[in-house]
Motif scaffolding. Structure first.
Motif, short mmCIF file in Angstrom:
data_model
loop_
_atom_site.label_atom_id
_atom_site.label_comp_id
_atom_site.label_asym_id
_atom_site.label_seq_id
_atom_site.Cartn_x
_atom_site.Cartn_y
_atom_site.Cartn_z
N ASP A 124 0.77 -1.30 0.08
CA ASP A 124 -0.02 -0.38 -0.50
C ASP A 124 0.86 1.16 0.13
O ASP A 124 0.44 2.70 -0.09
CB ASP A 124 -0.98 -0.23 1.00
CG ASP A 124 -0.58 -0.55 2.73
OD1 ASP A 124 0.86 0.29 2.75
OD2 ASP A 124 -0.87 -0.20 3.80
N GLY A 125 1.77 1.26 0.08
CA GLY A 125 2.91 2.43 -0.18
C GLY A 125 3.21 3.29 1.07
O GLY A 125 3.33 3.85 1.63
N GLN A 126 2.71 2.68 2.07
CA GLN A 126 2.71 3.87 3.67
C GLN A 126 3.78 3.32 4.30
O GLN A 126 4.87 2.59 3.93
CB GLN A 126 1.15 2.72 4.45
CG GLN A 126 1.32 3.69 5.85
CD GLN A 126 0.83 2.97 7.05
OE1 GLN A 126 -0.01 2.13 6.65
NE2 GLN A 126 0.58 2.68 7.99
N GLU A 127 4.38 4.62 4.34
CA GLU A 127 5.75 4.97 4.98
C GLU A 127 6.14 4.66 5.97
O GLU A 127 4.89 5.04 7.62
CB GLU A 127 5.94 6.32 4.90
CG GLU A 127 6.71 6.17 3.50
CD GLU A 127 7.47 7.76 2.99
OE1 GLU A 127 7.65 8.27 3.58
OE2 GLU A 127 7.91 7.62 1.86
N LEU A 128 7.12 3.92 6.95
CA LEU A 128 7.74 3.92 8.44
C LEU A 128 9.21 4.76 8.25
O LEU A 128 9.64 4.14 7.68
CB LEU A 128 7.30 2.35 8.79
CG LEU A 128 7.51 2.20 9.71
CD1 LEU A 128 6.73 2.90 11.37
CD2 LEU A 128 7.91 1.05 10.84
N ILE A 129 8.81 5.49 9.64
CA ILE A 129 9.65 6.58 9.67
C ILE A 129 10.68 6.23 10.79
O ILE A 129 9.63 6.16 11.70
CB ILE A 129 9.56 8.03 9.40
CG1 ILE A 129 9.18 8.52 8.19
CG2 ILE A 129 11.60 8.85 9.85
CD1 ILE A 129 9.00 9.19 7.61
N LEU A 130 11.56 5.39 11.20
CA LEU A 130 12.77 4.87 12.56
C LEU A 130 13.73 6.00 12.50
O LEU A 130 14.63 6.77 11.47
CB LEU A 130 12.41 3.55 12.42
CG LEU A 130 10.60 2.82 12.41
CD1 LEU A 130 11.51 1.45 12.63
CD2 LEU A 130 10.43 3.09 13.43
N ASP A 131 13.75 6.30 13.73
CA ASP A 131 14.81 7.75 14.40
C ASP A 131 16.32 6.15 14.39
O ASP A 131 15.97 5.15 15.02
CB ASP A 131 14.86 8.24 15.26
CG ASP A 131 15.85 8.57 16.18
OD1 ASP A 131 16.88 9.43 14.93
OD2 ASP A 131 16.33 8.75 17.05
N ALA A 132 17.90 6.35 14.09
CA ALA A 132 18.17 5.71 13.68
C ALA A 132 19.97 5.62 13.94
O ALA A 132 19.97 7.85 13.84
CB ALA A 132 18.34 4.73 12.92
N ARG A 133 20.67 5.43 14.77
CA ARG A 133 21.98 6.11 14.59
C ARG A 133 22.35 5.38 12.92
O ARG A 133 22.00 4.93 12.86
CB ARG A 133 23.25 4.92 16.08
CG ARG A 133 22.66 5.05 17.26
CD ARG A 133 23.21 3.86 17.40
NE ARG A 133 24.19 2.78 17.21
CZ ARG A 133 25.15 1.50 17.36
NH1 ARG A 133 25.69 2.05 18.07
NH2 ARG A 133 25.22 0.80 16.79
N THR A 134 23.81 6.46 12.63
CA THR A 134 23.78 6.65 11.20
C THR A 134 24.66 5.64 11.30
O THR A 134 24.43 5.46 10.14
CB THR A 134 24.47 8.38 11.12
OG1 THR A 134 23.45 9.07 11.29
CG2 THR A 134 25.06 8.06 9.80
#
Length: 197
Positions: free
Chosen positions: A100-110
């Motif tokens: 469905d193209g839904q995005e999930l954004i997670l914070d992460a160490r580079t």
């Protein structure tokens, strides 16, 4: 927001921090280099992710997470290094559901974000602000003529050098992949520029 795409230029051992490595990212358009200090495990994981033919006998943490992401019908679409505070880079990993193209954004160490990006062949981006704060521009046509001044960098005594010499030393440090010295030189240049402003 207008992002700048980065490519991985290499990983080198840190000469001053034991067990640390420098991940060198580069802006595709301007060739501005972005050195990121990472740990031993992350350096190994990024290197293995880049070498598609080498597979460890048991999955590393990033391999395990990659398998999980694909198992739940997501893909990693991009990584964004969006901020730097006190020398620490902040990144987001953007996942996308393949149905469905839904995005999930997670914070992460580079370092973790890059290790994941190489496994998905996903692009790595940053902002103009991060590049201007932490980026190093290397001009290859101008030869460095003051190599003896590197002793001052190693001793941490940069206050006695003219600004022009600092810029030349910075270029030489990047050429030699001495990113610890490059960061120290860049901080001294920025400190002086703030005084001028």
């Amino acid at each position: 927001m207008d992002y700048k795409r980065l490519i991985i230029r290499g990983i080198s051992y840190s000469q001053t921090q034991s067990g640390a490595y420098a991940l060198l990212l580069e802006d595709e358009e301007t060739n501005v280099k972005l050195p990121v200090v990472i740990g031993n495990f992350e350096a190994q994981s990024i290197s293995l992710g880049l070498e598609k033919d080498i597979h460890p006998p048991r999955p590393l943490t990033h391999d395990l997470f990659t398998k999980f992401v694909t198992s739940v019908n997501y893909t990693l679409s991009s990584v964004v290094i969006y901020q730097i505070i006190d020398g620490v880079f902040f990144s987001n990993i953007i996942f996308k559901n393949i149905f469905d193209g839904q995005e999930l954004i997670l914070d992460a160490r580079t370092s973790d974000a890059v290790a994941m990006a190489v496994r998905f062949d996903a692009p790595i981006y940053t902002t103009e602000q991060v590049l201007s704060e932490a980026g190093i521009l290397l001009e290859l046509d101008e030869p460095a003529t003051i190599e003896e001044d590197f002793d001052l960098v190693n001793e941490g005594d940069l206050a006695n050098l003219p600004l022009e010499d600092l810029h030349k030393l910075l270029e030489e440090a990047v050429k030699d992949e001495d990113f610890d010295a490059a960061l120290e030189l860049q901080q001294e240049i920025k400190r002086r520029n703030k005084k001028i402003d």
